[in-house]
Design a protein around this motif. Structure first.
Motif, PDB file in Angstrom:
ATOM      1  N   VAL A  34      -4.764   6.153   9.914  1.00 39.93           N
ATOM      2  CA  VAL A  34      -3.721   7.056  10.395  1.00 39.93           C
ATOM      3  C   VAL A  34      -2.622   6.219  11.036  1.00 39.93           C
ATOM      4  O   VAL A  34      -2.875   5.440  11.951  1.00 39.93           O
ATOM      5  CB  VAL A  34      -4.288   8.068  11.419  1.00 39.93           C
ATOM      6  N   LYS A  35      -1.393   6.381  10.540  1.00 36.08           N
ATOM      7  CA  LYS A  35      -0.259   5.617  11.072  1.00 36.08           C
ATOM      8  C   LYS A  35       0.584   6.425  12.042  1.00 36.08           C
ATOM      9  O   LYS A  35       1.356   5.865  12.797  1.00 36.08           O
ATOM     10  CB  LYS A  35       0.635   5.122   9.924  1.00 36.08           C
ATOM     11  N   GLY A  36       0.440   7.748  12.028  1.00 36.77           N
ATOM     12  CA  GLY A  36       1.196   8.580  12.951  1.00 36.77           C
ATOM     13  C   GLY A  36       1.328   9.993  12.436  1.00 36.77           C
ATOM     14  O   GLY A  36       0.901  10.319  11.328  1.00 36.77           O
ATOM     15  N   ALA A  37       1.931  10.842  13.270  1.00 41.12           N
ATOM     16  CA  ALA A  37       2.113  12.251  12.914  1.00 41.12           C
ATOM     17  C   ALA A  37       3.215  12.395  11.879  1.00 41.12           C
ATOM     18  O   ALA A  37       4.198  11.668  11.900  1.00 41.12           O
ATOM     19  CB  ALA A  37       2.451  13.052  14.156  1.00 41.12           C
ATOM     20  N   ALA A  38       3.036  13.351  10.982  1.00 35.45           N
ATOM     21  CA  ALA A  38       4.035  13.665   9.959  1.00 35.45           C
ATOM     22  C   ALA A  38       4.658  15.017  10.317  1.00 35.45           C
ATOM     23  O   ALA A  38       3.985  15.889  10.859  1.00 35.45           O
ATOM     24  CB  ALA A  38       3.399  13.727   8.579  1.00 35.45           C
ATOM     25  N   PRO A  39       5.938  15.216  10.008  1.00 33.87           N
ATOM     26  CA  PRO A  39       6.577  16.490  10.336  1.00 33.87           C
ATOM     27  C   PRO A  39       6.066  17.623   9.459  1.00 33.87           C
ATOM     28  O   PRO A  39       5.654  17.410   8.322  1.00 33.87           O
ATOM     29  CB  PRO A  39       8.061  16.217  10.069  1.00 33.87           C
ATOM     30  N   GLN A  44      -2.942  19.192  12.411  1.00 32.81           N
ATOM     31  CA  GLN A  44      -1.628  18.580  12.258  1.00 32.81           C
ATOM     32  C   GLN A  44      -1.597  17.687  11.036  1.00 32.81           C
ATOM     33  O   GLN A  44      -2.621  17.233  10.540  1.00 32.81           O
ATOM     34  CB  GLN A  44      -1.269  17.765  13.499  1.00 32.81           C
ATOM     35  N   LYS A  45      -0.390  17.408  10.555  1.00 31.83           N
ATOM     36  CA  LYS A  45      -0.201  16.514   9.409  1.00 31.83           C
ATOM     37  C   LYS A  45      -0.039  15.088   9.923  1.00 31.83           C
ATOM     38  O   LYS A  45       0.470  14.856  11.018  1.00 31.83           O
ATOM     39  CB  LYS A  45       1.012  16.932   8.602  1.00 31.83           C
ATOM     40  N   ALA A  46      -0.488  14.131   9.092  1.00 32.13           N
ATOM     41  CA  ALA A  46      -0.422  12.721   9.488  1.00 32.13           C
ATOM     42  C   ALA A  46      -0.096  11.859   8.285  1.00 32.13           C
ATOM     43  O   ALA A  46      -0.393  12.218   7.146  1.00 32.13           O
ATOM     44  CB  ALA A  46      -1.758  12.287  10.085  1.00 32.13           C
ATOM     45  N   PHE A  47       0.525  10.708   8.563  1.00 31.08           N
ATOM     46  CA  PHE A  47       0.739   9.678   7.545  1.00 31.08           C
ATOM     47  C   PHE A  47      -0.489   8.781   7.537  1.00 31.08           C
ATOM     48  O   PHE A  47      -0.939   8.336   8.589  1.00 31.08           O
ATOM     49  CB  PHE A  47       1.974   8.828   7.857  1.00 31.08           C
ATOM     50  N   VAL A  48      -1.035   8.501   6.341  1.00 33.80           N
ATOM     51  CA  VAL A  48      -2.172   7.599   6.191  1.00 33.80           C
ATOM     52  C   VAL A  48      -1.768   6.482   5.249  1.00 33.80           C
ATOM     53  O   VAL A  48      -1.222   6.726   4.171  1.00 33.80           O
ATOM     54  CB  VAL A  48      -3.407   8.341   5.634  1.00 33.80           C
ATOM     55  N   GLY A  50       0.805  -1.210   0.000  1.00 32.07           N
ATOM     56  CA  GLY A  50       0.000   0.000   0.000  1.00 32.07           C
ATOM     57  C   GLY A  50       0.840   1.262   0.000  1.00 32.07           C
ATOM     58  O   GLY A  50       1.996   1.258   0.399  1.00 32.07           O
ATOM     59  N   GLY A  51       0.256   2.341  -0.457  1.00 28.66           N
ATOM     60  CA  GLY A  51       0.946   3.620  -0.488  1.00 28.66           C
ATOM     61  C   GLY A  51       0.733   4.396   0.797  1.00 28.66           C
ATOM     62  O   GLY A  51      -0.235   4.191   1.513  1.00 28.66           O
ATOM     63  N   ARG A  52       1.648   5.285   1.085  1.00 31.01           N
ATOM     64  CA  ARG A  52       1.553   6.139   2.261  1.00 31.01           C
ATOM     65  C   ARG A  52       1.351   7.568   1.780  1.00 31.01           C
ATOM     66  O   ARG A  52       2.060   8.045   0.914  1.00 31.01           O
ATOM     67  CB  ARG A  52       2.825   6.025   3.102  1.00 31.01           C
ATOM     68  N   THR A  53       0.381   8.256   2.356  1.00 35.57           N
ATOM     69  CA  THR A  53       0.021   9.604   1.954  1.00 35.57           C
ATOM     70  C   THR A  53       0.098  10.529   3.162  1.00 35.57           C
ATOM     71  O   THR A  53      -0.214  10.127   4.276  1.00 35.57           O
ATOM     72  CB  THR A  53      -1.425   9.620   1.409  1.00 35.57           C
ATOM     73  N   VAL A  54       0.490  11.780   2.908  1.00 35.43           N
ATOM     74  CA  VAL A  54       0.480  12.790   3.967  1.00 35.43           C
ATOM     75  C   VAL A  54      -0.787  13.614   3.815  1.00 35.43           C
ATOM     76  O   VAL A  54      -1.100  14.097   2.732  1.00 35.43           O
ATOM     77  CB  VAL A  54       1.731  13.697   3.890  1.00 35.43           C
ATOM     78  N   VAL A  55      -1.537  13.755   4.915  1.00 35.13           N
ATOM     79  CA  VAL A  55      -2.780  14.520   4.929  1.00 35.13           C
ATOM     80  C   VAL A  55      -2.728  15.542   6.056  1.00 35.13           C
ATOM     81  O   VAL A  55      -1.899  15.444   6.959  1.00 35.13           O
ATOM     82  CB  VAL A  55      -4.009  13.608   5.134  1.00 35.13           C
ATOM     83  N   THR A  56      -3.618  16.519   5.998  1.00 39.73           N
ATOM     84  CA  THR A  56      -3.811  17.447   7.104  1.00 39.73           C
ATOM     85  C   THR A  56      -5.122  17.086   7.777  1.00 39.73           C
ATOM     86  O   THR A  56      -6.185  17.098   7.142  1.00 39.73           O
ATOM     87  CB  THR A  56      -3.865  18.903   6.612  1.00 39.73           C
ATOM     88  N   VAL A  57      -5.061  16.741   9.056  1.00 37.13           N
ATOM     89  CA  VAL A  57      -6.256  16.354   9.797  1.00 37.13           C
ATOM     90  C   VAL A  57      -7.066  17.618  10.086  1.00 37.13           C
ATOM     91  O   VAL A  57      -6.539  18.590  10.627  1.00 37.13           O
ATOM     92  CB  VAL A  57      -5.886  15.631  11.105  1.00 37.13           C
ATOM     93  N   THR A  58      -8.333  17.612   9.716  1.00 38.82           N
ATOM     94  CA  THR A  58      -9.190  18.776   9.947  1.00 38.82           C
ATOM     95  C   THR A  58     -10.099  18.585  11.152  1.00 38.82           C
ATOM     96  O   THR A  58     -10.507  19.569  11.771  1.00 38.82           O
ATOM     97  CB  THR A  58     -10.041  19.095   8.703  1.00 38.82           C
ATOM     98  N   ALA A  59     -10.429  17.336  11.500  1.00 40.11           N
ATOM     99  CA  ALA A  59     -11.289  17.086  12.659  1.00 40.11           C
ATOM    100  C   ALA A  59     -11.165  15.634  13.097  1.00 40.11           C
ATOM    101  O   ALA A  59     -11.004  14.738  12.264  1.00 40.11           O
ATOM    102  CB  ALA A  59     -12.738  17.391  12.316  1.00 40.11           C
ATOM    103  N   ASN A  60     -11.247  15.423  14.414  1.00 40.61           N
ATOM    104  CA  ASN A  60     -11.402  14.081  14.965  1.00 40.61           C
ATOM    105  C   ASN A  60     -12.891  13.903  15.202  1.00 40.61           C
ATOM    106  O   ASN A  60     -13.524  14.713  15.889  1.00 40.61           O
ATOM    107  CB  ASN A  60     -10.619  13.925  16.269  1.00 40.61           C
TER     108      ASN A  60
END
Length: 77
Positions: free
Chosen positions: A63-68, A54-58, A17-27
């Motif tokens: 969600v796999k974790g926070a992205a820098p 915050q940015k996250a790896f998906v 699978g691919g890993r994408t960086v996203v910006t989380v807008t809401a939990n």
């Protein structure tokens, strides 16, 4: 016994699978988060471990974790 097929050995090094960086807008409070891709597309992903704004790896819709927070540059070739 380990395989001697070189192609299978190579494929085992690449994560599925691919890993994408996203910006989380809401939990969302139900185990999912709403996020925005770089092109503006809004998606719902599993996991609430990264806070809103915050940015996250998906990977595979989860969600796999926070992205820098890194600077983004565009270069035309």
């Amino acid at each position: 016994m380990a395989t001697t097929n070189i192609w299978q050995q190579f494929k085992s090094l690449i994560p599925e699978g691919g890993r994408t960086v996203v910006t989380v807008t809401a939990n969302n409070g139900n185990g999912t988060s709403t996020a925005t891709l770089r092109d503006g597309t809004v998606v719902v992903v599993r996991g609430e471990t990264v806070g809103a704004g915050q940015k996250a790896f998906v990977q595979d819709g989860e969600v796999k974790g926070a992205a820098p927070e890194l600077a983004q540059y565009e270069a035309e070739v």
